[in-house]
Design a protein around this motif. Structure first.
Motif, PDB file in Angstrom:
ATOM      1  N   LEU A   1      34.696  35.023  34.085  1.00 34.52           N
ATOM      2  CA  LEU A   1      35.203  36.010  35.043  1.00 34.52           C
ATOM      3  C   LEU A   1      36.123  37.006  34.328  1.00 34.52           C
ATOM      4  O   LEU A   1      36.761  36.701  33.344  1.00 34.52           O
ATOM      5  CB  LEU A   1      35.979  35.319  36.164  1.00 34.52           C
ATOM      6  CG  LEU A   1      35.180  34.340  37.019  1.00 34.52           C
ATOM      7  CD1 LEU A   1      36.058  33.807  38.147  1.00 34.52           C
ATOM      8  CD2 LEU A   1      33.940  35.000  37.585  1.00 34.52           C
TER       9      LEU A   1
ATOM     10  N   GLU B   1      26.811  34.443  42.177  1.00 33.01           N
ATOM     11  CA  GLU B   1      27.724  35.404  41.554  1.00 33.01           C
ATOM     12  C   GLU B   1      29.036  35.508  42.335  1.00 33.01           C
ATOM     13  O   GLU B   1      29.048  35.530  43.564  1.00 33.01           O
ATOM     14  CB  GLU B   1      27.050  36.783  41.502  1.00 33.01           C
ATOM     15  CG  GLU B   1      27.890  37.858  40.841  1.00 33.01           C
ATOM     16  CD  GLU B   1      27.228  39.222  40.925  1.00 33.01           C
ATOM     17  OE1 GLU B   1      26.949  39.805  39.876  1.00 33.01           O
ATOM     18  OE2 GLU B   1      26.999  39.694  42.071  1.00 33.01           O
ATOM     19  N   MET B   2      30.157  35.575  41.599  1.00 28.58           N
ATOM     20  CA  MET B   2      31.467  35.853  42.189  1.00 28.58           C
ATOM     21  C   MET B   2      32.223  36.796  41.269  1.00 28.58           C
ATOM     22  O   MET B   2      32.220  36.627  40.041  1.00 28.58           O
ATOM     23  CB  MET B   2      32.269  34.563  42.395  1.00 28.58           C
ATOM     24  CG  MET B   2      31.712  33.644  43.470  1.00 28.58           C
ATOM     25  SD  MET B   2      32.826  32.257  43.840  1.00 28.58           S
ATOM     26  CE  MET B   2      34.152  33.111  44.675  1.00 28.58           C
ATOM     27  N   TYR B   3      32.854  37.754  41.862  1.00 30.50           N
ATOM     28  CA  TYR B   3      33.681  38.711  41.125  1.00 30.50           C
ATOM     29  C   TYR B   3      32.880  39.430  40.018  1.00 30.50           C
ATOM     30  O   TYR B   3      33.383  39.722  38.928  1.00 30.50           O
ATOM     31  CB  TYR B   3      34.916  38.037  40.530  1.00 30.50           C
ATOM     32  CG  TYR B   3      35.692  37.256  41.546  1.00 30.50           C
ATOM     33  CD1 TYR B   3      36.393  37.904  42.589  1.00 30.50           C
ATOM     34  CD2 TYR B   3      35.714  35.872  41.507  1.00 30.50           C
ATOM     35  CE1 TYR B   3      37.082  37.168  43.540  1.00 30.50           C
ATOM     36  CE2 TYR B   3      36.414  35.124  42.458  1.00 30.50           C
ATOM     37  CZ  TYR B   3      37.095  35.794  43.481  1.00 30.50           C
ATOM     38  OH  TYR B   3      37.792  35.082  44.428  1.00 30.50           O
ATOM     39  N   GLY B   4      31.612  39.672  40.319  1.00 32.03           N
ATOM     40  CA  GLY B   4      30.768  40.404  39.369  1.00 32.03           C
ATOM     41  C   GLY B   4      30.302  39.618  38.170  1.00 32.03           C
ATOM     42  O   GLY B   4      29.845  40.198  37.180  1.00 32.03           O
ATOM     43  N   ALA B   5      30.404  38.277  38.218  1.00 23.87           N
ATOM     44  CA  ALA B   5      30.012  37.467  37.069  1.00 23.87           C
ATOM     45  C   ALA B   5      29.510  36.116  37.532  1.00 23.87           C
ATOM     46  O   ALA B   5      29.548  35.788  38.731  1.00 23.87           O
ATOM     47  CB  ALA B   5      31.182  37.302  36.115  1.00 23.87           C
TER      48      ALA B   5
END
Length: 339
Positions: A339, A331-335
């Motif tokens: 994104l 996961e990155m940036y909540g997704a």
């Protein structure tokens, strides 16, 4: 219209209890982590879902609540051994804390569903006055919860403890890591019931409909009758030796079923006396093991139990932990991708 706060509301017993309370005219606050999904409880104008961990209980959840049924638990011995610290935190400490908050905020009644497993294994028939000897972490946590909560009872705060026999029967959040349920699944899938030798060991059983009926009964019973009381919940006729139990299940099903014996003789055995609940509350269990097995078999045949991967509690907990790690890593940036 009374309001009941049910913890562990999305679990095996909770997903049977909550609709039953709603059908009897209660408002329900259903609090759970919902490890097994929120779809086990159907929407209702008198149902409020609260997604929360009981280790983080807030006083606001108790607003307008008349009674608490504190079902929350890391359930069964294998899960308790695997997650020992969490089992003590949830099954013991969080339930004591819930009872303390409930009393502080004027809740009138608190029901603790505990377990007959706290008696341990014995040659004697045990009743509510018998010495307890819990052997597993699950059973020890239940005993500690009982010991921490019962002293809170007074004339304004009714506390009653249910020591449930091993539960069986169909539930929207189905479990096949329970004795009768697992036997029925083995019969359905393979035509075989696996059973540890030598079948003479005793276990007390109670159908999920019967134990939830008792919870409803305790909500309405006279406080003077039940306050500071412990009730074994089950029936004397549902004390089963596992060998005869397997034969009863096999003969109740519409297929040929064999019993496959394995292992060394199992010395773990105990029988429970259920006279008190019958004499004090005039309650008797309605279900037998054979009826429960037929109910589950029919649910399997009809496709009423679609999510088999969730039906083994410890296995599902491990699956959630595995995917939690995978998702955290990607996961990155909540997704994940969008994104």
């Amino acid at each position: 219209m009374k309001t009941v706060l049910v913890t562990g509301a999305g679990g095996y017993i909770g997903s049977v209890l909550v609709p039953k309370l709603l059908s009897r005219g209660y408002k329900v606050k259903a609090l759970d982590r919902y490890f097994f999904g929120e779809d086990k409880l159907q929407a209702n104008e008198n149902l409020t879902l609260i997604k929360e961990d009981t280790r983080r209980m807030k006083e606001e959840y108790f607003a307008g609540v008349d009674a608490v049924i504190d079902l929350v638990a890391i359930s069964n011995d294998p899960s308790g051994e695997q997650f020992a610290e969490a089992t003590y935190q949830i099954n013991h400490i969080s339930r004591v804390n819930t009872a303390i908050i409930a009393k502080k905020l004027g809740v009138e009644r608190y029901i603790l569903p505990s377990s007959c497993s706290i008696y341990g294994f014995t040659d004697r028939i045990v009743d509510e006055t018998s010495t307890t000897h819990p052997l597993s972490i699950y059973a020890k946590a239940n005993e500690k919860a009982e010991q921490g909560i019962m002293p809170l009872a007074d004339s304004n705060f009714t506390v009653v403890i249910m020591r449930q026999a091993t539960v069986y029967g169909y539930s929207p959040r189905m479990r096949f890591d329970l004795a009768i349920n697992g036997m029925t699944l083995g019969a359905y899938k393979e035509g075989v019931i696996p059973l540890m030798r030598d079948g003479s060991q005793w276990r007390p059983m109670v159908h999920v409909q019967d134990t939830t009926d008792v919870m409803c009964l305790l909500l309405e019973a006279n406080a003077r009758t039940i306050n500071r009381q412990i009730f074994n919940v089950g029936s004397n006729r549902n004390n089963y030796q596992l060998g005869p139990l397997s034969k009863e299940i096999a003969s109740s099903l519409p297929i040929d079923v064999k019993v496959n014996w394995y292992g060394d003789p199992d010395q773990r055995s105990y029988r429970v006396n259920f006279d008190k609940i019958n004499s004090v509350l005039n309650w008797e269990a309605k279900w037998t093991a054979a009826e429960g097995a037929v109910e589950i078999y029919q649910a399997l045949e009809s496709g009423k139990i679609p999510q088999m991967e969730q039906s083994i509690t410890l296995g599902w907990y491990k699956e959630l932990i595995k995917w939690h790690k995978i998702i955290k890593n990607v996961e990155m940036y909540g997704a994940i991708i969008d994104l």
